[in-house]
Design an enzyme around this catalytic site. Structure first.
Site, PDB file in Angstrom:
ATOM      1  N   ARG A  96      46.183  43.009   6.101  1.00  0.00           N
ATOM      2  CA  ARG A  96      46.123  44.474   6.022  1.00  0.00           C
ATOM      3  C   ARG A  96      45.413  45.025   7.244  1.00  0.00           C
ATOM      4  NH1 ARG A  96      44.604  46.819   0.147  1.00  0.00           N
ATOM      5  NH2 ARG A  96      44.225  48.608   1.501  1.00  0.00           N
ATOM      6  N   ARG A 118      37.703  55.052   5.362  1.00  0.00           N
ATOM      7  CA  ARG A 118      38.225  55.035   3.978  1.00  0.00           C
ATOM      8  C   ARG A 118      37.135  55.429   2.988  1.00  0.00           C
ATOM      9  NH1 ARG A 118      40.488  49.127   3.836  1.00  0.00           N
ATOM     10  NH2 ARG A 118      41.290  49.553   1.742  1.00  0.00           N
ATOM     11  N   LYS A 154      39.753  46.968  -7.982  1.00  0.00           N
ATOM     12  CA  LYS A 154      40.791  47.586  -8.828  1.00  0.00           C
ATOM     13  C   LYS A 154      42.002  46.667  -8.958  1.00  0.00           C
ATOM     14  CE  LYS A 154      41.280  51.236  -6.112  1.00  0.00           C
ATOM     15  NZ  LYS A 154      40.268  51.088  -5.057  1.00  0.00           N
ATOM     16  N   ARG A 176      44.165  59.886  -6.509  1.00  0.00           N
ATOM     17  CA  ARG A 176      43.099  59.770  -5.511  1.00  0.00           C
ATOM     18  C   ARG A 176      42.625  61.126  -5.016  1.00  0.00           C
ATOM     19  NH1 ARG A 176      44.265  54.325  -3.261  1.00  0.00           N
ATOM     20  NH2 ARG A 176      42.876  53.784  -1.568  1.00  0.00           N
ATOM     21  N   ARG A 201      38.127  39.674   2.224  1.00  0.00           N
ATOM     22  CA  ARG A 201      39.569  39.800   1.943  1.00  0.00           C
ATOM     23  C   ARG A 201      40.374  39.625   3.226  1.00  0.00           C
ATOM     24  NH1 ARG A 201      41.609  44.935  -1.382  1.00  0.00           N
ATOM     25  NH2 ARG A 201      41.497  46.085   0.565  1.00  0.00           N
TER      26      ARG A 201
HETATM   27  P1  AMP Z   1      44.850  50.822  -1.391  1.00  0.00           P
HETATM   28  O1  AMP Z   1      45.744  49.622  -1.374  1.00  0.00           O
HETATM   29  O2  AMP Z   1      44.772  51.486  -2.725  1.00  0.00           O
HETATM   30  O3  AMP Z   1      43.490  50.557  -0.794  1.00  0.00           O
HETATM   31  O4  AMP Z   1      45.552  51.906  -0.432  1.00  0.00           O
HETATM   32  C1  AMP Z   1      45.700  51.667   0.952  1.00  0.00           C
HETATM   33  C2  AMP Z   1      45.969  52.973   1.672  1.00  0.00           C
HETATM   34  O5  AMP Z   1      47.193  53.538   1.191  1.00  0.00           O
HETATM   35  C3  AMP Z   1      44.929  54.058   1.483  1.00  0.00           C
HETATM   36  O6  AMP Z   1      43.827  53.938   2.369  1.00  0.00           O
HETATM   37  C4  AMP Z   1      45.763  55.317   1.769  1.00  0.00           C
HETATM   38  O7  AMP Z   1      45.980  55.482   3.142  1.00  0.00           O
HETATM   39  C5  AMP Z   1      47.098  54.964   1.120  1.00  0.00           C
HETATM   40  N1  AMP Z   1      47.125  55.356  -0.315  1.00  0.00           N
HETATM   41  C6  AMP Z   1      47.187  54.528  -1.395  1.00  0.00           C
HETATM   42  N2  AMP Z   1      47.195  55.212  -2.524  1.00  0.00           N
HETATM   43  C7  AMP Z   1      47.099  56.522  -2.181  1.00  0.00           C
HETATM   44  C8  AMP Z   1      47.030  57.739  -2.906  1.00  0.00           C
HETATM   45  N3  AMP Z   1      47.032  57.751  -4.251  1.00  0.00           N
HETATM   46  N4  AMP Z   1      46.952  58.894  -2.208  1.00  0.00           N
HETATM   47  C9  AMP Z   1      46.947  58.915  -0.856  1.00  0.00           C
HETATM   48  N5  AMP Z   1      46.999  57.811  -0.103  1.00  0.00           N
HETATM   49  C10 AMP Z   1      47.071  56.615  -0.749  1.00  0.00           C
END
Ligand code: AMP
Length: 188
Positions: free
Chosen positions: A135, A146, A13, A88, A127
């Site tokens: 991260r 996740r 994404k 999400r 990554r």
């Molecule tokens: P990402 O960078 O999109 O993989 O997000 C990393 C982490 O941030 C996720 O595993 C969640 O813990 C939190 N997170 C990101 N976006 C959301 C969302 N829309 N709703 C809830 N938690 C989120």
């Protein structure tokens, strides 16, 4: 134009969103990046979110919706937005509908990047190696959590957007360039 990129962790994404920023002048709105910035800045929101993110769970809808709502109102977002990692949950999808309705807008495309779960482990490992483990949630154990959360709480968005007629799917097992080309075809 308002687009949401959808997919499991590691589906690509962020990579595709960055390309759309360059190519189409859209603003990337990544909820994950916003949360990581809050953690880095040591804000109260960041402190509350850190352990949840590191454990692979979802931050509360209330926090996420408030954060996105505040950002989407910024002047630069008027030129169009790519939502990356938001919505999400179904609750977030309803909140997004409300947010956009208030501006006389609606989501143009909800683009699913489909990748087999097995391939995601290799991608996240890659990554982590590339970023020097920047991260804390990029490891196999957290990815398992996740992915479980993704299938349970995020995948239900697919029928929701299919019903609205805005769901499109691309084959995320292809190369970055091929996926970008498929997205270009969708956006016209
Ligand atoms: P990402 O960078 O999109 O993989 O997000 C990393 C982490 O941030 C996720 O595993 C969640 O813990 C939190 N997170 C990101 N976006 C959301 C969302 N829309 N709703 C809830 N938690 C989120």
């Amino acid at each position: 134009m308002i687009i949401a990129l959808f997919g499991a962790p590691g589906a690509g994404k962020g990579t595709q969103a960055e390309r759309l920023v360059v190519k189409r002048g859209l603003v990337q709105l990544s909820s994950g990046a916003m949360l990581r910035a809050a953690i880095a800045e040591g804000t109260e929101l960041g402190l509350r979110a850190k352990d949840i993110i590191d454990g692979g769970d979802l931050v509360s809808d209330e926090i996420i919706v408030g954060m996105v709502e505040a950002r989407i109102d910024d002047h630069d977002c008027a030129q169009g937005v790519i939502l990356d990692g938001f919505p999400r949950t179904v609750t977030q999808a309803y909140a997004l509908d409300e947010m956009l309705l208030g501006k006389g807008l609606s989501l143009d495309y909800f683009i699913q990047i489909e990748v087999d779960d097995a391939a995601l482990f290799a991608r996240i490992e890659n990554r982590a190696a590339k970023t020097g483990g920047a991260r804390a949630d990029d490891n196999a154990a957290t990815l398992r959590r996740r992915l479980a959360v993704y299938h349970e709480r995020t995948a239900p968005l697919l029928p929701y957007y299919a019903k609205k007629g805005v769901l499109r799917s691309v084959d995320g097992m292809n190369s970055v360039d091929e996926v970008a080309a498929q997205i270009d075809t969708i956006l016209g």
